[in-house]
Design an enzyme around this catalytic site. Sequence first.
Site, PDB file in Angstrom:
ATOM      1  N   GLY A  19       0.790  -1.229   0.000  1.00 56.08           N
ATOM      2  CA  GLY A  19       0.000   0.000   0.000  1.00 56.08           C
ATOM      3  C   GLY A  19       0.817   1.272   0.000  1.00 56.08           C
ATOM      4  N   GLY A  21       5.019   3.285  -0.654  1.00 53.81           N
ATOM      5  CA  GLY A  21       6.460   3.289  -0.916  1.00 53.81           C
ATOM      6  C   GLY A  21       6.978   2.211  -1.858  1.00 53.81           C
ATOM      7  N   ILE A  22       7.932   1.454  -1.356  1.00 58.45           N
ATOM      8  CA  ILE A  22       8.617   0.450  -2.175  1.00 58.45           C
ATOM      9  C   ILE A  22       7.650  -0.658  -2.613  1.00 58.45           C
ATOM     10  CG2 ILE A  22      10.398  -1.358  -2.106  1.00 58.45           C
ATOM     11  CD1 ILE A  22      12.008   0.590  -0.226  1.00 58.45           C
ATOM     12  N   ASP A  69      -2.077  -8.526   8.244  1.00 61.89           N
ATOM     13  CA  ASP A  69      -1.108  -8.122   9.263  1.00 61.89           C
ATOM     14  C   ASP A  69      -0.016  -9.188   9.233  1.00 61.89           C
ATOM     15  OD1 ASP A  69       0.448  -7.625  11.462  1.00 61.89           O
ATOM     16  OD2 ASP A  69      -1.206  -7.563  12.891  1.00 61.89           O
ATOM     17  N   SER A 151      17.774  -4.125   4.891  1.00 64.21           N
ATOM     18  CA  SER A 151      18.188  -2.714   4.873  1.00 64.21           C
ATOM     19  C   SER A 151      19.700  -2.667   5.040  1.00 64.21           C
ATOM     20  CB  SER A 151      17.542  -1.948   6.028  1.00 64.21           C
ATOM     21  OG  SER A 151      18.147  -0.670   6.169  1.00 64.21           O
ATOM     22  N   TYR A 164      15.409  -1.802  14.741  1.00 65.52           N
ATOM     23  CA  TYR A 164      15.285  -1.925  13.281  1.00 65.52           C
ATOM     24  C   TYR A 164      16.511  -2.641  12.689  1.00 65.52           C
ATOM     25  CZ  TYR A 164      14.418  -0.345   8.455  1.00 65.52           C
ATOM     26  OH  TYR A 164      14.193  -0.294   7.101  1.00 65.52           O
ATOM     27  N   SER A 167      16.318  -6.271  13.468  1.00 67.41           N
ATOM     28  CA  SER A 167      15.295  -6.954  12.660  1.00 67.41           C
ATOM     29  C   SER A 167      15.795  -7.189  11.237  1.00 67.41           C
ATOM     30  CB  SER A 167      13.986  -6.152  12.643  1.00 67.41           C
ATOM     31  OG  SER A 167      14.085  -4.996  11.828  1.00 67.41           O
ATOM     32  N   LYS A 168      16.483  -6.208  10.678  1.00 68.64           N
ATOM     33  CA  LYS A 168      16.909  -6.321   9.276  1.00 68.64           C
ATOM     34  C   LYS A 168      18.113  -7.255   9.110  1.00 68.64           C
ATOM     35  CE  LYS A 168      13.725  -3.790   7.447  1.00 68.64           C
ATOM     36  NZ  LYS A 168      12.725  -4.384   6.564  1.00 68.64           N
ATOM     37  N   ILE A 197      15.735   5.687   0.656  1.00 66.78           N
ATOM     38  CA  ILE A 197      14.787   5.736  -0.454  1.00 66.78           C
ATOM     39  C   ILE A 197      13.646   6.679  -0.061  1.00 66.78           C
ATOM     40  CG2 ILE A 197      13.330   4.329  -1.988  1.00 66.78           C
ATOM     41  CD1 ILE A 197      16.336   3.490  -2.017  1.00 66.78           C
TER      42      ILE A 197
HETATM   43  P1  NAP Z   1       6.459   2.501   3.862  1.00 66.91           P
HETATM   44  O1  NAP Z   1       6.209   3.456   2.760  1.00 66.91           O
HETATM   45  O2  NAP Z   1       6.184   2.911   5.265  1.00 66.91           O
HETATM   46  O3  NAP Z   1       5.681   1.149   3.516  1.00 66.91           O
HETATM   47  C1  NAP Z   1       5.598   0.099   4.426  1.00 66.91           C
HETATM   48  C2  NAP Z   1       4.211  -0.475   4.324  1.00 66.91           C
HETATM   49  O4  NAP Z   1       4.108  -1.595   5.233  1.00 66.91           O
HETATM   50  C3  NAP Z   1       3.125   0.530   4.744  1.00 66.91           C
HETATM   51  O5  NAP Z   1       2.081   0.513   3.804  1.00 66.91           O
HETATM   52  C4  NAP Z   1       2.678  -0.027   6.074  1.00 66.91           C
HETATM   53  O6  NAP Z   1       1.340   0.285   6.397  1.00 66.91           O
HETATM   54  C5  NAP Z   1       2.834  -1.511   5.853  1.00 66.91           C
HETATM   55  N1  NAP Z   1       2.805  -2.251   7.099  1.00 66.91           N
HETATM   56  C6  NAP Z   1       3.242  -1.853   8.325  1.00 66.91           C
HETATM   57  N2  NAP Z   1       3.014  -2.818   9.235  1.00 66.91           N
HETATM   58  C7  NAP Z   1       2.414  -3.839   8.579  1.00 66.91           C
HETATM   59  C8  NAP Z   1       1.938  -5.107   8.974  1.00 66.91           C
HETATM   60  N3  NAP Z   1       2.006  -5.531  10.255  1.00 66.91           N
HETATM   61  N4  NAP Z   1       1.375  -5.915   8.041  1.00 66.91           N
HETATM   62  C9  NAP Z   1       1.285  -5.498   6.770  1.00 66.91           C
HETATM   63  N5  NAP Z   1       1.709  -4.312   6.322  1.00 66.91           N
HETATM   64  C10 NAP Z   1       2.280  -3.489   7.219  1.00 66.91           C
HETATM   65  O7  NAP Z   1       7.972   2.019   3.855  1.00 66.91           O
HETATM   66  P2  NAP Z   1       8.984   1.737   2.649  1.00 66.91           P
HETATM   67  O8  NAP Z   1      10.045   2.745   2.747  1.00 66.91           O
HETATM   68  O9  NAP Z   1       8.251   1.520   1.372  1.00 66.91           O
HETATM   69  O10 NAP Z   1       9.617   0.371   3.155  1.00 66.91           O
HETATM   70  C11 NAP Z   1       9.393  -0.889   2.518  1.00 66.91           C
HETATM   71  C12 NAP Z   1      10.399  -1.874   3.062  1.00 66.91           C
HETATM   72  O11 NAP Z   1      11.723  -1.444   2.700  1.00 66.91           O
HETATM   73  C13 NAP Z   1      10.391  -1.971   4.588  1.00 66.91           C
HETATM   74  O12 NAP Z   1      10.638  -3.297   4.975  1.00 66.91           O
HETATM   75  C14 NAP Z   1      11.543  -1.089   4.994  1.00 66.91           C
HETATM   76  O13 NAP Z   1      12.073  -1.456   6.251  1.00 66.91           O
HETATM   77  C15 NAP Z   1      12.517  -1.344   3.861  1.00 66.91           C
HETATM   78  N6  NAP Z   1      13.509  -0.276   3.708  1.00 66.91           N
HETATM   79  C16 NAP Z   1      13.138   0.993   3.379  1.00 66.91           C
HETATM   80  C17 NAP Z   1      14.123   1.972   3.242  1.00 66.91           C
HETATM   81  C18 NAP Z   1      13.810   3.385   2.849  1.00 66.91           C
HETATM   82  O14 NAP Z   1      14.758   4.204   2.814  1.00 66.91           O
HETATM   83  N7  NAP Z   1      12.582   3.758   2.560  1.00 66.91           N
HETATM   84  C19 NAP Z   1      15.464   1.652   3.475  1.00 66.91           C
HETATM   85  C20 NAP Z   1      15.801   0.356   3.823  1.00 66.91           C
HETATM   86  C21 NAP Z   1      14.807  -0.607   3.931  1.00 66.91           C
HETATM   87  P3  NAP Z   1       1.053   1.613   7.271  1.00 66.91           P
HETATM   88  O15 NAP Z   1       1.646   2.752   6.523  1.00 66.91           O
HETATM   89  O16 NAP Z   1      -0.419   1.636   7.348  1.00 66.91           O
HETATM   90  O17 NAP Z   1       1.751   1.372   8.584  1.00 66.91           O
END
Ligand code: NAP
Length: 257
Positions: A19, A21-22, A69, A151, A164, A167-168, A197
């Site tokens: 829903g 970001g990535i 979830d 990550s 975090y 976890s990663k 990102i």
């Molecule tokens: P994001 O935009 O916050 O997207 C994460 C999504 O996961 C959100 O839609 C969130 O919903 C959903 N979510 C949270 N808890 C959940 C659950 N229990 N069950 C199902 N869905 C759940 O973050 P993103 O940046 O795209 O990150 C995507 C992945 O890449 C993550 O694993 C993050 O740790 C990893 N990552 C991101 C970055 C970065 O710079 N952005 C860097 C390294 C790694 P809600 O918004 O409703 O909570």
Amino acid sequence: MEGSKRNSTVSSPPDGGGGSGIGRAVCQRLASEGASVVVADISEESANETLGSLPTDLRGQVHLAAAVDVSSKESVKKLVTSIQTHYFQPPSVCVNAAGITQDDFLLNMEEEQFDRVIQVNLKGSFLVTQAVAQALVACGAPKGSIITLGSIVGKVGNLGQVNYAASKAGVEGLTRTAAKELSRFGIRCNCVLPGFISTPMTEKVPEKVINKMMSLVPLGRIGEPAEVADVCAFLASDDSRYITGVSIEVTGGLFIG
Ligand code: NAP
């Protein structure tokens, strides 16, 4: 994704992060290549927003949105069962993009902050990988590709992110082990390690921290979700058929060497 990229069932659900970001960018990229995509997220509304952005004009694709979830075994099982009911097969590709942060310094962090981040990021990756792998093995699928989101922080650590980072780092170990155990079933497991990102997750980071980080990125800019999705699409496809158990950094060169 099927080698032909036709009539394939792709799920970004077990990833739960479809829903935003990535995860959203991954759904869009895979749909643009002809995959049927199940967008799953803890927020059904966000999943439906992503669903509405997916192309549907290719080869009779059928996309779905669902709430999940990833930290709940029951919820993940329900999702995988409903995918099998709709498509008569489990997802051939699964991208685990759900993730959260709850930052604080080690000296101040509450036990609940630590537990919740581990539950969603690490246990969620376990539950999703296990449920999809079990479904693929049970139906005798010839191959599958499971992609987890780690990550760069899991490798190098980061101030305020002890939960975090743990976890990663765990997600990487989980993925490598899953790759060893599942390769005899034709299932590949790989991990993508983004750096900085531009997503709602990084919007929370103070501007001065972002600016400092950017000065350390050799390519000199923050990454885009589509740039992570491109790597996921490669790992999902047969172009990466001889690759399993690896972690690919998508960081613009941050922390190389
Ligand atoms: P994001 O935009 O916050 O997207 C994460 C999504 O996961 C959100 O839609 C969130 O919903 C959903 N979510 C949270 N808890 C959940 C659950 N229990 N069950 C199902 N869905 C759940 O973050 P993103 O940046 O795209 O990150 C995507 C992945 O890449 C993550 O694993 C993050 O740790 C990893 N990552 C991101 C970055 C970065 O710079 N952005 C860097 C390294 C790694 P809600 O918004 O409703 O909570």
